[in-house]
Design a protein around this motif. Structure first.
Motif, PDB file in Angstrom:
ATOM      1  N   ARG A  29       0.817  -1.230   0.000  1.00  0.00           N
ATOM      2  CA  ARG A  29       0.000   0.000   0.000  1.00  0.00           C
ATOM      3  C   ARG A  29       0.844   1.272   0.000  1.00  0.00           C
ATOM      4  NH1 ARG A  29      -4.767  -2.344  -1.087  1.00  0.00           N
ATOM      5  NH2 ARG A  29      -5.854  -3.283   0.661  1.00  0.00           N
ATOM      6  N   ASN A  30       2.160   1.130   0.114  1.00  0.00           N
ATOM      7  CA  ASN A  30       3.052   2.274   0.335  1.00  0.00           C
ATOM      8  C   ASN A  30       2.543   3.108   1.521  1.00  0.00           C
ATOM      9  OD1 ASN A  30       5.186   4.060   0.092  1.00  0.00           O
ATOM     10  ND2 ASN A  30       4.146   5.328  -1.435  1.00  0.00           N
ATOM     11  N   ALA A  31       2.424   2.427   2.649  1.00  0.00           N
ATOM     12  CA  ALA A  31       1.882   3.057   3.865  1.00  0.00           C
ATOM     13  C   ALA A  31       2.979   3.292   4.889  1.00  0.00           C
ATOM     14  CB  ALA A  31       0.808   2.157   4.469  1.00  0.00           C
ATOM     15  N   VAL A  32       2.763   4.300   5.721  1.00  0.00           N
ATOM     16  CA  VAL A  32       3.636   4.530   6.867  1.00  0.00           C
ATOM     17  C   VAL A  32       2.767   4.383   8.119  1.00  0.00           C
ATOM     18  CG1 VAL A  32       3.324   7.070   6.853  1.00  0.00           C
ATOM     19  CG2 VAL A  32       5.390   6.096   7.831  1.00  0.00           C
ATOM     20  N   ILE A  33       3.322   3.741   9.133  1.00  0.00           N
ATOM     21  CA  ILE A  33       2.549   3.542  10.378  1.00  0.00           C
ATOM     22  C   ILE A  33       3.128   4.449  11.459  1.00  0.00           C
ATOM     23  CG2 ILE A  33       1.787   1.888  12.144  1.00  0.00           C
ATOM     24  CD1 ILE A  33       1.944  -0.316  10.065  1.00  0.00           C
ATOM     25  N   LEU A  34       2.287   5.351  11.960  1.00  0.00           N
ATOM     26  CA  LEU A  34       2.706   6.272  13.022  1.00  0.00           C
ATOM     27  C   LEU A  34       2.004   5.872  14.315  1.00  0.00           C
ATOM     28  CD1 LEU A  34       2.369   9.734  11.163  1.00  0.00           C
ATOM     29  CD2 LEU A  34       4.216   8.051  11.069  1.00  0.00           C
ATOM     30  N   ALA A  35       2.747   5.827  15.409  1.00  0.00           N
ATOM     31  CA  ALA A  35       2.126   5.441  16.687  1.00  0.00           C
ATOM     32  C   ALA A  35       2.476   6.462  17.759  1.00  0.00           C
ATOM     33  CB  ALA A  35       2.606   4.058  17.119  1.00  0.00           C
ATOM     34  N   HIS A  36       1.476   6.837  18.540  1.00  0.00           N
ATOM     35  CA  HIS A  36       1.726   7.724  19.672  1.00  0.00           C
ATOM     36  C   HIS A  36       2.371   6.932  20.807  1.00  0.00           C
ATOM     37  CE1 HIS A  36       0.864  10.279  23.193  1.00  0.00           C
ATOM     38  NE2 HIS A  36       1.149  11.235  22.322  1.00  0.00           N
ATOM     39  N   ASN A  37       3.109   7.656  21.645  1.00  0.00           N
ATOM     40  CA  ASN A  37       3.801   7.038  22.784  1.00  0.00           C
ATOM     41  C   ASN A  37       2.873   6.309  23.757  1.00  0.00           C
ATOM     42  OD1 ASN A  37       6.479   7.861  22.176  1.00  0.00           O
ATOM     43  ND2 ASN A  37       6.037   9.937  22.879  1.00  0.00           N
ATOM     44  N   VAL A 282      -5.113  -2.813  13.080  1.00  0.00           N
ATOM     45  CA  VAL A 282      -4.161  -2.199  12.137  1.00  0.00           C
ATOM     46  C   VAL A 282      -4.155  -3.010  10.843  1.00  0.00           C
ATOM     47  CG1 VAL A 282      -1.721  -1.644  11.700  1.00  0.00           C
ATOM     48  CG2 VAL A 282      -2.710  -1.191  13.957  1.00  0.00           C
ATOM     49  N   LEU A 283      -4.107  -4.330  10.997  1.00  0.00           N
ATOM     50  CA  LEU A 283      -4.092  -5.188   9.806  1.00  0.00           C
ATOM     51  C   LEU A 283      -5.389  -5.018   9.016  1.00  0.00           C
ATOM     52  CD1 LEU A 283      -2.796  -7.376   8.076  1.00  0.00           C
ATOM     53  CD2 LEU A 283      -3.794  -9.108   9.584  1.00  0.00           C
ATOM     54  N   ARG A 284      -6.526  -5.057   9.727  1.00  0.00           N
ATOM     55  CA  ARG A 284      -7.809  -4.937   9.020  1.00  0.00           C
ATOM     56  C   ARG A 284      -7.902  -3.597   8.292  1.00  0.00           C
ATOM     57  NH1 ARG A 284     -12.429  -4.590  12.600  1.00  0.00           N
ATOM     58  NH2 ARG A 284     -11.396  -6.249  13.740  1.00  0.00           N
ATOM     59  N   SER A 285      -7.406  -2.539   8.927  1.00  0.00           N
ATOM     60  CA  SER A 285      -7.513  -1.216   8.277  1.00  0.00           C
ATOM     61  C   SER A 285      -6.713  -1.188   6.974  1.00  0.00           C
ATOM     62  CB  SER A 285      -7.076  -0.098   9.231  1.00  0.00           C
ATOM     63  OG  SER A 285      -5.690  -0.122   9.431  1.00  0.00           O
ATOM     64  N   LEU A 286      -5.563  -1.868   6.975  1.00  0.00           N
ATOM     65  CA  LEU A 286      -4.760  -1.915   5.745  1.00  0.00           C
ATOM     66  C   LEU A 286      -5.402  -2.809   4.688  1.00  0.00           C
ATOM     67  CD1 LEU A 286      -1.152  -1.992   7.178  1.00  0.00           C
ATOM     68  CD2 LEU A 286      -1.959  -0.397   5.439  1.00  0.00           C
ATOM     69  N   GLU A 287      -6.075  -3.860   5.139  1.00  0.00           N
ATOM     70  CA  GLU A 287      -6.759  -4.751   4.182  1.00  0.00           C
ATOM     71  C   GLU A 287      -7.930  -4.028   3.532  1.00  0.00           C
ATOM     72  OE1 GLU A 287      -5.884  -9.045   6.398  1.00  0.00           O
ATOM     73  OE2 GLU A 287      -7.749  -7.990   6.785  1.00  0.00           O
ATOM     74  N   GLU A 288      -8.719  -3.360   4.377  1.00  0.00           N
ATOM     75  CA  GLU A 288      -9.979  -2.759   3.888  1.00  0.00           C
ATOM     76  C   GLU A 288      -9.820  -1.307   3.479  1.00  0.00           C
ATOM     77  OE1 GLU A 288     -12.740  -3.400   7.084  1.00  0.00           O
ATOM     78  OE2 GLU A 288     -12.662  -5.590   6.875  1.00  0.00           O
ATOM     79  N   MET A 289      -8.654  -0.724   3.768  1.00  0.00           N
ATOM     80  CA  MET A 289      -8.401   0.718   3.556  1.00  0.00           C
ATOM     81  C   MET A 289      -9.511   1.540   4.225  1.00  0.00           C
ATOM     82  SD  MET A 289      -5.546   1.138   2.102  1.00  0.00           S
ATOM     83  CE  MET A 289      -5.467   2.667   1.180  1.00  0.00           C
ATOM     84  N   ALA A 290      -9.813   1.170   5.437  1.00  0.00           N
ATOM     85  CA  ALA A 290     -10.860   1.819   6.230  1.00  0.00           C
ATOM     86  C   ALA A 290     -10.608   1.491   7.707  1.00  0.00           C
ATOM     87  CB  ALA A 290     -12.235   1.291   5.806  1.00  0.00           C
TER      88      ALA A 290
END
Ligand code: 13P
Ligand code: SF4
Length: 315
Positions: A29-37, A282-290
């Motif tokens: 997806r050419n995605a970047v994953i950002l996570a808060h502390n 996180v995985l589901r959001s990348l699968e469904e793009m939602a």
């Protein structure tokens, strides 16, 4: 004992399996994953960047990824959408909100502005895009004092965190008008927690977040944003640190400083919204793009001014 070890092992292998799938799909997806502390440890571990609100918005403004997966809460994903309107911003659980951000509505802010026509409106980044659109300048806990000191304004309406606003007011001569908002998670931390921990750990330094109540801040050695705490843990000679903020940061502190001791101030200082994000989601959001977060263009353009002004000053 054996059964517990077994459960732990299967949890680890489940997380490893999810992490592998997330990494594969992220590339596609050419995605970047950002996570808060404050995110769960296993979510921090699969993220490309873990940071505080300021750092994450700086990355969201600069990244060339097509998709930003924001492991945090709704206002953070909105800030990414404000800064990167052409990117798809995913918030793995759309219910991950911030009750403090919800304590200021755009309508209430407009009303207050009518009462205070000369005030400059500064909003903490923990606010909705619509509230940012009503504000002159945005800030985070990492840069609030610096930004307000530089402002060519004497009267400031500070939205929505009354405790951060009060803390800033003790560091500047400007007149700060407070909004009655607060973080329910940080408000659970009481002065008594600090005094008891000082008795049981006399050599420990105490760091707290400026969202804590003023009597808690008064008892601390340092008042810092979450990344300020990470820097302090790395750079100071303190070997034992009492950490007065949300529990998730302890994972990062221990990972980065294995030889130091971190004592979380109170086991109930946990933000239920931050914890809604899981590896499965996180995985589901990348699968469904939602679910996607997209700020409407008219609001975005007005909100961007306040966020840009913050980033200009913070670099
Ligand atoms: P920082 O990470 O910017 O210190 O923010 C704390 C917070 O409460 C975010 O919700
Ligand atoms: Fe909002 Fe407090 Fe949770 Fe941060 S920790 S998201 S300010 S409720």
């Amino acid at each position: 004992m054996r059964a517990e070890a077994g459960v732990e092992l299967s949890m680890d292998s489940r997380n490893a399996d999810l992490a592998e799938k997330i990494t594969g799909l992220k590339g596609k997806r050419n995605a970047v994953i950002l996570a808060h502390n404050y995110q769960r440890g296993e979510v921090q571990d699969i993220a490309d960047f873990v940071g505080d609100s300021l750092e994450l918005s700086q990355i969201a403004a600069k990244t060339d990824a097509d998709v930003i997966v924001f492991c945090g809460v709704h206002f953070m994903a909105e800030t990414a959408s404000i800064l990167s309107p052409d990117k798809t911003v995913l918030l793995p659980d759309i219910k991950a909100g911030c009750p403090m951000a919800d304590m200021a509505t755009a309508e209430a802010v407009r009303k207050k502005k009518e009462e205070l026509p000369d005030a400059t409106v500064v909003c903490y980044v923990n606010s909705s895009a619509e509230v940012k659109a009503e504000s002159d300048l945005c800030c985070t806990s990492a840069n609030a004092i610096r930004l307000i000191e530089r402002l060519d304004a004497e009267e400031i309406l500070f939205i929505p965190d009354q405790y951060l606003g009060h803390y800033v007011s003790t560091k500047t001569n400007k007149r700060i008008i407070l909004w009655p908002g607060f973080c329910p998670t940080h408000s659970r931390i009481q002065a008594g927690h600090i005094t008891r921990l000082r008795e049981s750990h006399p050599n420990a330094r105490v760091v707290v977040h400026p969202e804590c109540q003023s009597d808690v801040i008064a008892l601390a050695d340092e008042t810092l944003s979450t990344s300020g705490m990470c820097r302090y843990a790395r750079e100071s000679d303190a070997e034992e640190i009492v950490v007065g903020t949300e529990a998730g940061i302890i994972h990062r502190l221990r990972k980065e400083n294995p030889n130091k001791t971190f004592i979380h101030v109170y086991e109930q200082a946990v933000c239920p919204n931050m914890k809604l994000i899981t590896l499965e989601k996180v995985l589901r959001s990348l699968e469904e793009m939602a679910p996607q977060v997209k700020v409407p263009e008219d609001v975005r353009v007005r909100a961007k001014g306040a966020v840009d002004r913050m980033l200009e000053v913070s670099g």
